[in-house]
Design an enzyme around this catalytic site. Structure first.
Site, PDB file in Angstrom:
ATOM      1  N   LYS A  12       0.914  -1.096   0.025  1.00 19.07           N
ATOM      2  CA  LYS A  12      -0.069   0.066  -0.015  1.00 19.07           C
ATOM      3  C   LYS A  12       0.844   1.168   0.047  1.00 19.07           C
ATOM      4  CE  LYS A  12      -3.899  -2.144   2.466  1.00 19.07           C
ATOM      5  NZ  LYS A  12      -4.889  -2.121   3.352  1.00 19.07           N
ATOM      6  N   TYR A  72     -12.343  -2.055  -3.986  1.00 22.52           N
ATOM      7  CA  TYR A  72     -12.829  -2.096  -2.527  1.00 22.52           C
ATOM      8  C   TYR A  72     -14.511  -2.083  -2.433  1.00 22.52           C
ATOM      9  CZ  TYR A  72      -8.154  -2.215  -0.073  1.00 22.52           C
ATOM     10  OH  TYR A  72      -6.978  -2.396   0.535  1.00 22.52           O
ATOM     11  N   PHE A 131     -15.589   3.398   7.180  1.00 19.55           N
ATOM     12  CA  PHE A 131     -14.181   3.733   6.570  1.00 19.55           C
ATOM     13  C   PHE A 131     -13.749   3.750   5.193  1.00 19.55           C
ATOM     14  CE2 PHE A 131     -13.921  -0.839   7.834  1.00 19.55           C
ATOM     15  CZ  PHE A 131     -13.494  -1.198   6.393  1.00 19.55           C
ATOM     16  N   ARG A 143      -1.874 -14.238   4.690  1.00 17.89           N
ATOM     17  CA  ARG A 143      -2.631 -13.519   6.067  1.00 17.89           C
ATOM     18  C   ARG A 143      -1.772 -13.634   7.304  1.00 17.89           C
ATOM     19  NH1 ARG A 143      -7.265 -11.583   4.678  1.00 17.89           N
ATOM     20  NH2 ARG A 143      -8.255 -11.719   6.605  1.00 17.89           N
ATOM     21  N   THR A 194      -5.225  -7.041  11.029  1.00 13.94           N
ATOM     22  CA  THR A 194      -5.425  -5.807  10.187  1.00 13.94           C
ATOM     23  C   THR A 194      -5.048  -4.661  10.861  1.00 13.94           C
ATOM     24  OG1 THR A 194      -7.492  -6.870   9.089  1.00 13.94           O
ATOM     25  CG2 THR A 194      -7.490  -4.365   9.095  1.00 13.94           C
ATOM     26  N   ARG A 219       2.726  -6.270   9.380  1.00 14.88           N
ATOM     27  CA  ARG A 219       1.810  -4.806   9.776  1.00 14.88           C
ATOM     28  C   ARG A 219       2.568  -4.758  11.143  1.00 14.88           C
ATOM     29  NH1 ARG A 219      -3.550  -7.388   7.525  1.00 14.88           N
ATOM     30  NH2 ARG A 219      -3.787  -6.118   5.727  1.00 14.88           N
ATOM     31  N   ASN A 226      -2.081   0.294   6.700  1.00 11.32           N
ATOM     32  CA  ASN A 226      -1.467  -1.083   7.047  1.00 11.32           C
ATOM     33  C   ASN A 226      -0.681  -1.887   6.260  1.00 11.32           C
ATOM     34  OD1 ASN A 226      -3.477  -2.004   5.621  1.00 11.32           O
ATOM     35  ND2 ASN A 226      -4.639  -3.101   7.044  1.00 11.32           N
ATOM     36  N   HIS A 258      -2.330  -5.468   1.601  1.00 15.20           N
ATOM     37  CA  HIS A 258      -3.634  -6.248   1.611  1.00 15.20           C
ATOM     38  C   HIS A 258      -3.075  -7.434   0.991  1.00 15.20           C
ATOM     39  CE1 HIS A 258      -7.711  -7.194   0.210  1.00 15.20           C
ATOM     40  NE2 HIS A 258      -6.878  -7.677  -0.997  1.00 15.20           N
ATOM     41  N   GLU A 314      -9.592 -11.136  -7.405  1.00  9.30           N
ATOM     42  CA  GLU A 314      -8.575  -9.915  -7.172  1.00  9.30           C
ATOM     43  C   GLU A 314      -7.374  -9.909  -8.369  1.00  9.30           C
ATOM     44  OE1 GLU A 314      -9.850  -8.927  -2.649  1.00  9.30           O
ATOM     45  OE2 GLU A 314      -7.765  -9.727  -2.900  1.00  9.30           O
TER      46      GLU A 314
HETATM   47  P1  CMP Z   1      -7.261  -4.453   3.741  1.00  9.56           P
HETATM   48  O1  CMP Z   1      -6.777  -6.026   4.120  1.00  9.56           O
HETATM   49  O2  CMP Z   1      -6.915  -4.118   2.624  1.00  9.56           O
HETATM   50  O3  CMP Z   1      -9.035  -4.585   3.566  1.00  9.56           O
HETATM   51  C1  CMP Z   1      -9.944  -3.365   3.742  1.00  9.56           C
HETATM   52  C2  CMP Z   1      -9.099  -2.249   4.349  1.00  9.56           C
HETATM   53  O4  CMP Z   1      -9.568  -1.310   5.181  1.00  9.56           O
HETATM   54  C3  CMP Z   1      -8.380  -2.768   5.543  1.00  9.56           C
HETATM   55  O5  CMP Z   1      -7.135  -3.747   4.980  1.00  9.56           O
HETATM   56  C4  CMP Z   1      -7.760  -1.807   6.237  1.00  9.56           C
HETATM   57  O6  CMP Z   1      -6.458  -0.977   5.572  1.00  9.56           O
HETATM   58  C5  CMP Z   1      -8.891  -0.658   6.071  1.00  9.56           C
HETATM   59  N1  CMP Z   1      -9.636  -0.221   7.186  1.00  9.56           N
HETATM   60  C6  CMP Z   1      -9.682   0.961   7.646  1.00  9.56           C
HETATM   61  N2  CMP Z   1     -10.410   1.053   8.955  1.00  9.56           N
HETATM   62  C7  CMP Z   1     -10.869  -0.199   9.022  1.00  9.56           C
HETATM   63  C8  CMP Z   1     -11.520  -0.930  10.176  1.00  9.56           C
HETATM   64  N3  CMP Z   1     -12.014  -0.112  11.129  1.00  9.56           N
HETATM   65  N4  CMP Z   1     -11.748  -2.183  10.195  1.00  9.56           N
HETATM   66  C9  CMP Z   1     -11.232  -2.837   8.945  1.00  9.56           C
HETATM   67  N5  CMP Z   1     -10.875  -2.292   8.128  1.00  9.56           N
HETATM   68  C10 CMP Z   1     -10.152  -0.904   7.986  1.00  9.56           C
END
Ligand code: CMP
Length: 140
Positions: A11, A51, A59, A87, A93, A104, A114, A117, A128
């Site tokens: 990212k 997304y 968010f 993962r 996350t 992370r 973070n 992805h 994807e």
């Molecule tokens: P990702 O695995 O890319 O999938 C969705 C993304 O939303 C997640 O990682 C985070 O970067 C972002 N995000 C921001 N806020 C939140 C939240 N409260 N819970 C989960 N994902 C979040």
């Protein structure tokens, strides 16, 4: 366990800090092979489409703004149990909840910024991967 593929995105918070190589080394150390990779600047429409599943989440708007704030590196990772393994390598996350040594825990700035992805299922991985790559781009 047969070989599997998953979609990874490094990212903008990580590309900004020049962490692509260090993150790739973590994938490779854990047995994941980078079989396709490209750096790109997502448009707003592309980030919203990628997304779309999170469209109703509070968010969503901030996430899209963040994902277009700089270049990303999209990649296909291959290996045994690649979806679950990636993962594991990424960690939770929320970096505050991520296990020590995960990408992370080591590099993420916040739950939004973070660093990486990863697809959450083999089915989503296929979708994807097709979002970013044509078959000819992937050399397994
Ligand atoms: P990702 O695995 O890319 O999938 C969705 C993304 O939303 C997640 O990682 C985070 O970067 C972002 N995000 C921001 N806020 C939140 C939240 N409260 N819970 C989960 N994902 C979040």
């Amino acid at each position: 366990m047969p070989s599997e593929r998953t979609l990874s995105i490094i990212k903008p918070d990580a590309t900004r800090r020049n962490l692509t190589g260090r993150i790739n080394a973590l994938f490779e150390e854990k047995g994941l092979r980078i079989i396709a990779q490209k750096r790109l600047q997502l448009t707003q429409a592309q980030a919203e489409a990628f997304y779309a599943v999170h469209k109703a989440r509070p968010f969503f708007k901030d996430l899209v703004t963040f994902m277009i704030s700089g270049p990303v590196v999209a990649q296909v990772l291959e290996g045994e149990n690649a979806v679950a393994k990636n993962r594991e390598v990424m960690g939770a996350t929320d970096p505050k909840k991520a296990e020590q040594g995960t990408i992370r825990a080591l590099h993420a700035e916040s739950i939004e910024a973070n660093s990486v992805h990863g697809s959450d299922s083999a089915e989503n991985a296929a979708q994807e991967i097709a979002f970013f790559f044509a078959g000819i781009d992937i050399v397994g």
